[in-house]
Design an enzyme around this catalytic site. Structure first.
Site, short mmCIF file in Angstrom:
data_model
loop_
_atom_site.label_atom_id
_atom_site.label_comp_id
_atom_site.label_asym_id
_atom_site.label_seq_id
_atom_site.Cartn_x
_atom_site.Cartn_y
_atom_site.Cartn_z
N GLU A 34 0.84 -1.21 0.00
CA GLU A 34 0.00 0.00 0.00
C GLU A 34 0.87 1.25 0.00
OE1 GLU A 34 -3.12 0.09 -1.14
OE2 GLU A 34 -3.65 -1.30 0.48
N HIS A 35 0.48 2.20 -0.85
CA HIS A 35 1.23 3.44 -1.03
C HIS A 35 2.66 3.14 -1.48
CE1 HIS A 35 -1.82 6.31 0.23
NE2 HIS A 35 -2.21 5.41 1.12
N LEU A 128 -12.58 0.66 -2.94
CA LEU A 128 -12.47 -0.52 -3.80
C LEU A 128 -12.41 -0.09 -5.26
CD1 LEU A 128 -14.99 -2.89 -1.98
CD2 LEU A 128 -12.52 -2.76 -1.68
N ASP A 175 -4.58 0.67 -9.26
CA ASP A 175 -6.01 0.38 -9.37
C ASP A 175 -6.41 0.05 -10.81
OD1 ASP A 175 -5.83 1.17 -6.78
OD2 ASP A 175 -6.87 3.09 -7.05
C1 GLA Z 1 -5.19 4.66 -4.22
C2 GLA Z 1 -4.44 4.99 -5.50
C3 GLA Z 1 -3.44 3.89 -5.83
C4 GLA Z 1 -2.54 3.58 -4.64
C5 GLA Z 1 -3.37 3.38 -3.37
C6 GLA Z 1 -2.52 3.23 -2.14
O1 GLA Z 1 -5.99 3.53 -4.40
O2 GLA Z 1 -5.33 5.15 -6.57
O3 GLA Z 1 -2.67 4.27 -6.96
O4 GLA Z 1 -1.59 4.59 -4.45
O5 GLA Z 1 -4.29 4.44 -3.16
O6 GLA Z 1 -1.78 2.06 -2.19
#
Ligand code: GLA
Length: 389
Positions: A34-35, A128, A175
């Site tokens: 994540e991130h 989501l 995503d």
């Molecule tokens: C959002 C962003 C993704 C990613 C996540 C964190 O979903 O759209 O690109 O950075 O946050 O992991």
């Protein structure tokens, strides 16, 4: 069948003549990583069987007529393929319009308009990726309708481009990639620095993926997402003075510890620590899964949450409550926030026999502490976008 209802709505609003296509694009959940996607690290998301349904028909003129069954109060929102620009009144249609604009920027101008009805069964603003789902769906429809020569990976990149440049959120590629490239039963181990990826089967014998939705609404644009991103950029620029790297994802934990003092502010150092350790955790988690060590995978998910809570500071009391209550329950293999944070959802791996207890106990503890209810979804991993009819 959900799509038949969307088709019926389309015919009611726009008539049934001409060639009408029915399409679907999934939502996604990220298991770990994540991130990390805007830090050149790895991610491990999967597409879901819930997502966005779209019914569309090409027009002979330049008009756009869009309707969402999730926002019926907005009615039919009309615009044009000429002079596409983001507008507040355009509301959710800024997502499909952004993708049309992005095709134009990439040399594939959309010359004719369309009528479009959408329905999403992803909870809105839940983390989501309902917006990335709409973006990939729009790109998929445009390819089908106008014959543009683009791959699914291109659809992901165009979707991200539209989100960055048209809708003003500096999101990474995770995503849109997870949605455009989804494969049933598999998560995608993606190196965001090179876009090399591998499908990893998710075989959770006797366990399920449970998503707990905090119902705390979050819009990426007004969250601190862009701020986190720039804190990481500052950290990278400072650490580059002492070690030759391209992204924070290039660093091992040891290299980070050795060079971290080059980062001047405590805040930026903590953000970078998360980015580096989370990337390494993701690599370890995928290896654990390949060794059928679901227990270790779950422990790494838990560690990911702690790091997002303490170092990256993107959780908040709602997500922390969902996760900390989940950790108390026997049969929970791992639990963490998923997506951008600041609200949205958590993802947990829960043994079959514990799912009901999980929903009941986490649900009631959450309601007691937060004051409103959470929602729970036992999800399946699905495929990328499809044309259904
Ligand atoms: C959002 C962003 C993704 C990613 C996540 C964190 O979903 O759209 O690109 O950075 O946050 O992991």
């Amino acid at each position: 069948m959900i799509w038949e209802e969307v088709l019926a709505k389309f015919k009611e609003l726009f008539g049934d003549e001409g060639e009408i296509g029915v399409y679907f694009a999934p939502g996604r959940v990220n298991m770990i990583g994540e991130h990390t996607d805007y830090n050149g690290g790895h991610v491990f998301p999967c597409a879901l069987t819930i997502g966005t349904y779209g019914v569309a028909r090409k027009r002979e003129d330049k008009k756009l007529r869009f309707y969402s069954m999730n926002f019926e109060e907005l009615g039919v929102l009309e615009s044009s393929v000429e002079g596409l620009k983001p507008e507040k009144e355009a509301d959710w249609t800024n997502y499909p319009k952004g993708v049309m604009w992005a095709f134009g920027e990439k040399g594939m101008k959309v010359e004719l308009g369309m009528d479009l009805v959408l329905f999403g069964n992803i909870p809105n603003g839940s983390g989501l990726s309902s917006s990335a789902s709409v973006e990939v769906l729009t790109g998929f429809i445009l390819r089908d309708m106008f014959g543009f020569d683009v791959t699914n990976q291109d659809l992901a990149l165009i979707g991200q481009y539209s989100e960055n440049k048209f809708n003003g959120v500096n999101c990474g590629i995770m995503d849109q990639f997870a949605i455009a490239m989804g494969k049933a039963g598999h998560a995608i181990f993606l190196d965001t620095a090179t876009l090399k990826y591998e499908y990893a089967p998710i075989k959770l014998e006797n366990a399920k993926i449970v998503i707990s939705c905090s119902n705390k609404k979050r819009g990426l644009g007004d969250s601190k997402y862009n701020e986190r991103r720039s804190e990481c950029e500052t950290a990278l620029a400072e650490i580059k003075e002492v070690i030759d790297i391209q992204t924070l994802g290039d660093l091992t934990e040891e290299q980070f510890e050795q060079h971290k003092d080059a980062i001047k502010s405590d805040i930026c150092r903590k953000r970078a620590k998360h980015a580096v350790y989370e990337n390494q955790r993701t690599i370890k988690a995928v290896a654990a899964l390949q060794n059928n060590d679901v227990k270790l995978f779950g422990e790494l998910m838990n560690a990911s949450h702690v790091s997002l809570r303490d170092d990256y500071e993107v959780t908040g009391v709602e997500l922390d409550t969902l996760v900390e209550e989940a950790w108390k329950i026997d049969g929970v293999i791992g639990s963490r926030m998923t997506g951008a944070g600041f609200g949205g959802c958590t993802v947990s791996i829960v043994k079959d026999e514990a799912v009901d207890t999980f929903i009941e106990k986490v649900g009631s503890a959450y309601k007691d502490k937060i004051g409103y209810a959470a929602d729970f979804y036992v999800v399946e991993i699905g495929d990328g976008p499809v044309k259904l009819a």
